[in-house]
Design a protein around this motif. Structure first.
Motif, short mmCIF file in Angstrom:
data_model
loop_
_atom_site.label_atom_id
_atom_site.label_comp_id
_atom_site.label_asym_id
_atom_site.label_seq_id
_atom_site.Cartn_x
_atom_site.Cartn_y
_atom_site.Cartn_z
N ALA A 1 0.56 -1.42 0.53
CA ALA A 1 0.17 -0.20 -0.13
C ALA A 1 0.63 1.38 -0.20
O ALA A 1 0.31 2.30 0.55
N SER A 2 2.40 1.00 0.31
CA SER A 2 3.14 1.85 -0.77
C SER A 2 3.33 2.96 0.98
O SER A 2 3.76 3.98 0.89
N PHE A 3 3.03 2.48 1.76
CA PHE A 3 3.94 2.37 3.03
C PHE A 3 4.98 2.13 3.41
O PHE A 3 5.70 0.79 2.87
N GLN A 4 5.89 2.88 4.02
CA GLN A 4 7.23 2.15 4.63
C GLN A 4 7.20 1.37 5.90
O GLN A 4 6.34 1.10 6.06
N ASN A 5 8.39 0.46 4.97
CA ASN A 5 8.35 -0.85 5.73
C ASN A 5 9.31 -0.84 6.92
O ASN A 5 10.54 0.21 6.94
N VAL A 6 8.79 -0.51 7.98
CA VAL A 6 9.20 -0.58 9.23
C VAL A 6 10.61 -1.35 9.42
O VAL A 6 11.63 -1.24 10.27
N ALA A 7 10.83 -2.33 8.81
CA ALA A 7 11.43 -3.29 9.06
C ALA A 7 13.06 -2.89 8.21
O ALA A 7 14.16 -3.13 9.31
N LEU A 8 12.51 -2.14 7.54
CA LEU A 8 13.82 -1.41 7.17
C LEU A 8 14.44 -0.29 8.39
O LEU A 8 15.39 0.51 8.15
N ALA B 1 5.92 5.95 2.11
CA ALA B 1 6.78 4.86 1.63
C ALA B 1 7.39 6.72 1.05
O ALA B 1 7.99 7.67 0.92
N CYS B 2 9.19 6.45 1.84
CA CYS B 2 10.51 7.06 1.44
C CYS B 2 11.33 6.78 0.99
O CYS B 2 12.34 6.07 1.60
N PRO B 3 11.99 7.08 -0.05
CA PRO B 3 12.79 7.12 -1.12
C PRO B 3 14.63 7.46 0.12
O PRO B 3 15.03 6.20 -0.33
N MET B 4 14.90 8.51 0.37
CA MET B 4 16.14 8.37 1.39
C MET B 4 15.68 8.78 3.03
O MET B 4 15.17 10.54 2.84
N VAL B 5 15.48 8.14 3.93
CA VAL B 5 15.39 8.92 4.85
C VAL B 5 16.63 9.14 5.72
O VAL B 5 17.81 8.79 4.70
N SER B 6 16.42 10.43 6.26
CA SER B 6 17.71 10.84 7.17
C SER B 6 17.49 10.83 8.57
O SER B 6 16.44 10.11 9.11
N LEU B 7 18.47 10.43 9.40
CA LEU B 7 18.94 9.74 10.62
C LEU B 7 19.69 10.43 11.14
O LEU B 7 21.17 11.02 10.76
N CYS C 1 12.16 12.07 6.98
CA CYS C 1 11.92 12.43 5.56
C CYS C 1 11.21 13.10 5.08
O CYS C 1 10.19 13.64 5.80
N THR C 2 11.87 13.86 4.09
CA THR C 2 11.51 15.01 3.48
C THR C 2 11.15 15.42 2.59
O THR C 2 9.42 15.81 2.54
N ALA C 3 10.76 14.19 1.74
CA ALA C 3 9.52 14.04 0.29
C ALA C 3 9.13 12.32 0.54
O ALA C 3 9.54 11.56 -0.06
N PRO C 4 7.66 12.27 1.13
CA PRO C 4 6.88 12.74 1.49
C PRO C 4 6.79 13.75 3.36
O PRO C 4 7.97 12.52 3.58
N ALA C 5 6.53 14.42 3.79
CA ALA C 5 7.88 14.70 4.86
C ALA C 5 6.59 14.42 6.04
O ALA C 5 4.99 14.29 6.45
N TRP C 6 7.33 13.55 7.13
CA TRP C 6 7.81 13.07 7.71
C TRP C 6 8.70 12.62 9.35
O TRP C 6 9.50 12.97 8.47
N LYS C 7 8.54 12.56 10.64
CA LYS C 7 9.11 11.88 11.78
C LYS C 7 9.09 12.07 12.83
O LYS C 7 7.94 11.53 13.03
#
Length: 173
Positions: A16-23, A54-60, A74-80
């Protein structure tokens, strides 16, 4: 000083195009260098009920110098989200002399200079990623510096290894 790292996740997003939390759990483990539940690692896995886009690149990065939580954003889409970390007992303050490793890094000559082309890599069991970029600053071996990989001059933090070669923090060369 906040420790910042951007980590490309081979984004196998949920159907469903959600971020995989295991990743995200793996990214936090790579960032802290400690497994979930261990001292210095995440207290618990990221809640699987979260429905993050889903985020193509997360920042930590660390929430503070106390390393009490990792900020995953994630900056696009925005979440933290904030991932709590099991704190290690702090030893009593020692003399103000900097650690030997820090002194060695300060004394070493830069192997990467601002404007140099740089190959940044990240590898773990099952994957190996390399990207080309341009150094946004000078760095001696083992020192952190920013690399522009997208042309927007924001920069991704990397650790200098050799001339033209760097690795993402938390990964072995």
């Amino acid at each position: 000083m906040l420790r910042l790292a951007a980590l490309p996740l081979l984004l196998a997003a949920a159907p469903a195009s959600f971020q995989n939390v295991a990743l995200l759990d793996q990214a936090v483990q790579n960032f802290t260098g400690r497994p979930i539940g261990a001292e210095g690692g995440a207290r618990t896995p990221v809640d699987a009920r979260l429905k993050l886009a889903a985020c193509p690149m997360v920042s930590l990065n660390w929430m503070s110098d106390a390393h009490e939580a990792v900020v995953v954003s994630c900056t696009a889409p925005a979440w933290k989200i904030y991932v709590p970390v099991i704190s290690a007992p702090r030893p009593a303050p020692a003399a103000a002399a900097p650690p030997a490793r820090a002194m060695a890094t300060l004394a070493a000559a830069p192997v990467i200079k601002r404007g140099d082309p740089v190959t940044v890599s990240a590898s773990a069991s099952g994957f190996n990623i390399t990207r080309e970029g341009v150094a946004l600053g000078d760095a001696a071996p083992g020192a952190r510096f920013l690399v522009d990989m997208t042309g927007n001059r924001k920069g991704v933090q990397a650790v200098a290894i050799a001339p033209g070669q760097a690795v993402l923090p938390g990964y072995e060369p």
